[in-house]
Design a protein around this motif. Structure first.
Motif, mmCIF file in Angstrom:
data_model
loop_
_atom_site.group_PDB
_atom_site.id
_atom_site.type_symbol
_atom_site.label_atom_id
_atom_site.label_comp_id
_atom_site.label_asym_id
_atom_site.label_seq_id
_atom_site.Cartn_x
_atom_site.Cartn_y
_atom_site.Cartn_z
ATOM 1 N N ALA A 255 -35.445 3.310 17.048
ATOM 2 C CA ALA A 255 -34.929 4.647 16.753
ATOM 3 C C ALA A 255 -35.429 5.719 17.705
ATOM 4 O O ALA A 255 -34.846 6.796 17.775
ATOM 5 N N GLY A 256 -36.524 5.438 18.422
ATOM 6 C CA GLY A 256 -37.102 6.459 19.272
ATOM 7 C C GLY A 256 -37.940 7.429 18.471
ATOM 8 O O GLY A 256 -37.803 7.547 17.254
ATOM 9 N N ALA A 257 -38.816 8.150 19.157
ATOM 10 C CA ALA A 257 -39.654 9.135 18.478
ATOM 11 C C ALA A 257 -38.819 10.324 18.047
ATOM 12 O O ALA A 257 -37.906 10.745 18.766
ATOM 13 N N PRO A 258 -39.073 10.887 16.867
ATOM 14 C CA PRO A 258 -38.317 12.068 16.427
ATOM 15 C C PRO A 258 -38.489 13.210 17.415
ATOM 16 O O PRO A 258 -39.593 13.561 17.815
ATOM 17 N N GLY A 259 -37.383 13.778 17.831
ATOM 18 C CA GLY A 259 -37.409 14.852 18.803
ATOM 19 C C GLY A 259 -36.827 16.121 18.262
ATOM 20 O O GLY A 259 -36.937 16.431 17.071
ATOM 21 N N SER A 260 -36.180 16.873 19.136
ATOM 22 C CA SER A 260 -35.631 18.160 18.726
ATOM 23 C C SER A 260 -34.497 18.028 17.731
ATOM 24 O O SER A 260 -34.216 18.956 16.978
ATOM 25 N N HIS A 261 -33.833 16.837 17.702
ATOM 26 C CA HIS A 261 -32.738 16.642 16.766
ATOM 27 C C HIS A 261 -33.241 16.343 15.356
ATOM 28 O O HIS A 261 -32.460 16.353 14.408
ATOM 29 N N SER A 262 -34.542 16.077 15.212
ATOM 30 C CA SER A 262 -35.105 15.750 13.907
ATOM 31 C C SER A 262 -35.813 16.975 13.332
ATOM 32 O O SER A 262 -36.171 17.910 14.041
ATOM 33 N N SER A 263 -36.011 16.931 12.042
ATOM 34 C CA SER A 263 -36.717 18.026 11.386
ATOM 35 C C SER A 263 -38.201 17.971 11.707
ATOM 36 O O SER A 263 -38.734 16.935 12.110
ATOM 37 N N ARG A 264 -38.871 19.102 11.529
ATOM 38 C CA ARG A 264 -40.299 19.161 11.781
ATOM 39 C C ARG A 264 -41.059 18.258 10.813
ATOM 40 O O ARG A 264 -42.085 17.701 11.150
ATOM 41 N N GLN A 265 -40.536 18.104 9.601
ATOM 42 C CA GLN A 265 -41.193 17.250 8.614
ATOM 43 C C GLN A 265 -41.173 15.795 9.047
ATOM 44 O O GLN A 265 -42.175 15.082 8.922
ATOM 45 N N GLN A 266 -40.043 15.325 9.579
ATOM 46 C CA GLN A 266 -39.959 13.947 10.060
ATOM 47 C C GLN A 266 -40.905 13.714 11.226
ATOM 48 O O GLN A 266 -41.553 12.666 11.312
ATOM 49 N N HIS A 267 -40.992 14.685 12.110
ATOM 50 C CA HIS A 267 -41.892 14.544 13.253
ATOM 51 C C HIS A 267 -43.346 14.497 12.794
ATOM 52 O O HIS A 267 -44.154 13.711 13.310
ATOM 53 N N THR A 268 -43.697 15.323 11.825
ATOM 54 C CA THR A 268 -45.071 15.346 11.310
ATOM 55 C C THR A 268 -45.429 14.014 10.659
ATOM 56 O O THR A 268 -46.519 13.472 10.875
ATOM 57 N N ILE A 269 -44.521 13.480 9.851
ATOM 58 C CA ILE A 269 -44.767 12.193 9.191
ATOM 59 C C ILE A 269 -44.898 11.077 10.218
ATOM 60 O O ILE A 269 -45.769 10.200 10.102
ATOM 61 N N TYR A 270 -44.061 11.110 11.255
ATOM 62 C CA TYR A 270 -44.103 10.076 12.291
ATOM 63 C C TYR A 270 -45.446 10.099 13.028
ATOM 64 O O TYR A 270 -46.072 9.051 13.239
ATOM 65 N N VAL A 271 -45.899 11.291 13.417
ATOM 66 C CA VAL A 271 -47.178 11.408 14.131
ATOM 67 C C VAL A 271 -48.330 10.947 13.243
ATOM 68 O O VAL A 271 -49.246 10.252 13.699
ATOM 69 N N PHE A 272 -48.285 11.307 11.959
ATOM 70 C CA PHE A 272 -49.338 10.893 11.029
ATOM 71 C C PHE A 272 -49.384 9.373 10.889
ATOM 72 O O PHE A 272 -50.461 8.767 10.951
ATOM 73 N N LEU A 273 -48.223 8.741 10.705
ATOM 74 C CA LEU A 273 -48.187 7.289 10.555
ATOM 75 C C LEU A 273 -48.606 6.578 11.836
ATOM 76 O O LEU A 273 -49.277 5.541 11.787
ATOM 77 N N ARG A 274 -48.235 7.128 12.981
ATOM 78 C CA ARG A 274 -48.620 6.520 14.252
ATOM 79 C C ARG A 274 -50.127 6.555 14.434
ATOM 80 O O ARG A 274 -50.748 5.550 14.812
ATOM 81 N N CYS A 275 -50.748 7.694 14.152
ATOM 82 C CA CYS A 275 -52.206 7.806 14.285
ATOM 83 C C CYS A 275 -52.927 6.956 13.238
ATOM 84 O O CYS A 275 -53.949 6.324 13.537
ATOM 85 N N LEU A 276 -52.397 6.924 12.016
ATOM 86 C CA LEU A 276 -53.028 6.129 10.963
ATOM 87 C C LEU A 276 -52.961 4.636 11.282
ATOM 88 O O LEU A 276 -53.926 3.890 11.037
ATOM 89 N N SER A 277 -51.837 4.193 11.838
ATOM 90 C CA SER A 277 -51.701 2.779 12.202
ATOM 91 C C SER A 277 -52.676 2.408 13.312
ATOM 92 O O SER A 277 -53.246 1.305 13.317
ATOM 93 N N LYS A 278 -52.906 3.317 14.249
ATOM 94 C CA LYS A 278 -53.874 3.036 15.319
ATOM 95 C C LYS A 278 -55.288 3.021 14.777
ATOM 96 O O LYS A 278 -56.134 2.239 15.231
ATOM 97 N N LEU A 279 -55.559 3.861 13.785
ATOM 98 C CA LEU A 279 -56.874 3.860 13.151
ATOM 99 C C LEU A 279 -57.132 2.539 12.431
ATOM 100 O O LEU A 279 -58.253 2.004 12.456
ATOM 101 N N LEU A 280 -56.104 2.000 11.781
ATOM 102 C CA LEU A 280 -56.239 0.690 11.149
ATOM 103 C C LEU A 280 -56.495 -0.400 12.176
ATOM 104 O O LEU A 280 -57.271 -1.337 11.927
ATOM 105 N N ALA A 281 -55.852 -0.298 13.332
ATOM 106 C CA ALA A 281 -56.099 -1.275 14.399
ATOM 107 C C ALA A 281 -57.547 -1.209 14.875
ATOM 108 O O ALA A 281 -58.168 -2.244 15.146
ATOM 109 N N PHE A 282 -58.104 -0.011 14.969
ATOM 110 C CA PHE A 282 -59.518 0.119 15.331
ATOM 111 C C PHE A 282 -60.415 -0.555 14.294
ATOM 112 O O PHE A 282 -61.488 -1.072 14.637
ATOM 113 N N CYS A 283 -59.988 -0.560 13.029
ATOM 114 C CA CYS A 283 -60.806 -1.156 11.963
ATOM 115 C C CYS A 283 -60.949 -2.662 12.118
ATOM 116 O O CYS A 283 -61.853 -3.261 11.509
#
Length: 329
Positions: A255-283
């Motif tokens: 789907a690609g990263a949410p950009g200008s065509h997406s809402s700010r809420q979708q972009h915020t959720i995407y960034v949060f999930l991406r960072c959280l998934s990387k944090l789990l990988a560090f674990c």
């Protein structure tokens, strides 16, 4: 803020809440998981390498995973204290540092996943044909050398896309290689799909061997049964912790990263999930050495021998030779 328009109160509150949650998780990891993982990974490597005579095939693979875990331990503080993970960043890194961190993270992830995969396949070989050259310690050491070299070469193609995505304005040749989705697709395929299929195939073969009782089951050359539990637990934990990260890569590929065509809420959720998934990988660099320490019966004996050797200093410790013979047997 990514967007120039006036911020909505709900979106702003959501962004602040997710940022606070991510900052707390990052702080907990740095305070608890990071020092424990760093100590246990280093301990796993030192104890096994100081007792090379008693190392078995699984020990070599877990040492390989621990070395990759140490690399992740070096990457984690730099990323978790940066602007992507915390609301109070200590530093901001440029594109060159970002690319360096990405190289180390990708290489470590490939080494961890392929070491886990080959451990599953070699364990099946050892279960089916004990004392074979294919699953020997000598052969495993050479295989681990190829894993690191293969991880560097395999991640090189995806690295080109990442580099050109950040320095495309400086290099004309990169104008045709700005597709970050292609880099994520390559990492998704070589870093998750291939190991997952191989591990599933190995588990099917191992379960089939366990159902068929043969005279070889009484062979003294077989590995301790606790290794089987350690194998199942470590492989399961590795895939549980790394699956969210690769699922985010899959989402970005499709789907690609949410950009200008997406809402700010979708972009915020995407960034949060991406960072959280990387944090789990560090674990994963924290969980695997702890499991190895608790489930491997021989590790405590090796640790005691190392401590006694350090206590004795240059003088040879009494009964050391007999202890080595007993552990080898």
């Amino acid at each position: 803020m990514v967007y120039n328009e006036t911020d909505d109160n709900v979106d702003l509150r959501l962004c602040q809440d997710f940022g606070l949650i991510l900052s707390v998780f990052s702080l907990v990891y740095l305070v608890i998981c990071f020092p424990v993982g760093l100590c246990y990974n280093a301990l796993l490597v030192v104890v096994n390498l100081s007792n090379k005579v008693t190392m078995t095939m699984p020990d070599v693979y877990f040492v390989n995973i621990a070395i990759a875990g140490l690399v992740l331990n070096l990457v984690a503080p730099v990323e978790l204290l940066g602007p992507n993970f915390t609301r109070w960043p200590i530093w901001e890194y440029n594109n060159e540092i970002y690319i360096t961190l990405l190289i180390l993270f990708n290489i470590s992830s490939l080494v961890i996943m392929y070491s886990t995969t080959l451990l599953s396949l070699d364990y099946y070989i050892e279960r089916a044909l004990p004392r074979t050259y294919m699953s020997s310690v000598y052969n495993t050491k050479h295989v681990c050398g190829f894993i690191w070299g293969g991880a560097v070469l395999t991640s090189f193609s995806s690295l080109l896309f990442y580099v050109c995505n950040h320095v495309s304005t400086k290099i004309i040749e990169c104008s045709k290689m700005q597709n970050k989705e292609a880099a994520d697709a390559i990492m998704m395929f070589i870093g998750y799909v291939v190991p997952a299929v191989a591990v599933l195939y190995a588990f099917v073969l191992i379960l089939r061997i366990r159902k068929e009782s043969t005279p070889l089951d009484q062979d003294s050359g077989r590995l301790d049964p606790s290794i089987h539990r350690l194998l199942l637990a470590s492989v399961s934990v590795q895939f549980i912790l790394w699956t969210p990260y690769y699922m985010i890569l899959l989402l970005h590929t499709v789907a690609g990263a949410p950009g200008s065509h997406s809402s700010r809420q979708q972009h915020t959720i995407y960034v949060f999930l991406r960072c959280l998934s990387k944090l789990l990988a560090f674990c994963s660099s924290f969980a695997i050495p702890l499991m190895y320490r608790q489930m491997n019966k021989n590790f405590s004996h090796k640790l005691q021998r190392l401590l006694k050797r350090l206590h004795c200093g240059d003088q040879s410790c009494p009964h050391e030779h007999s202890t080595v013979q007993q552990v080898v047997t």
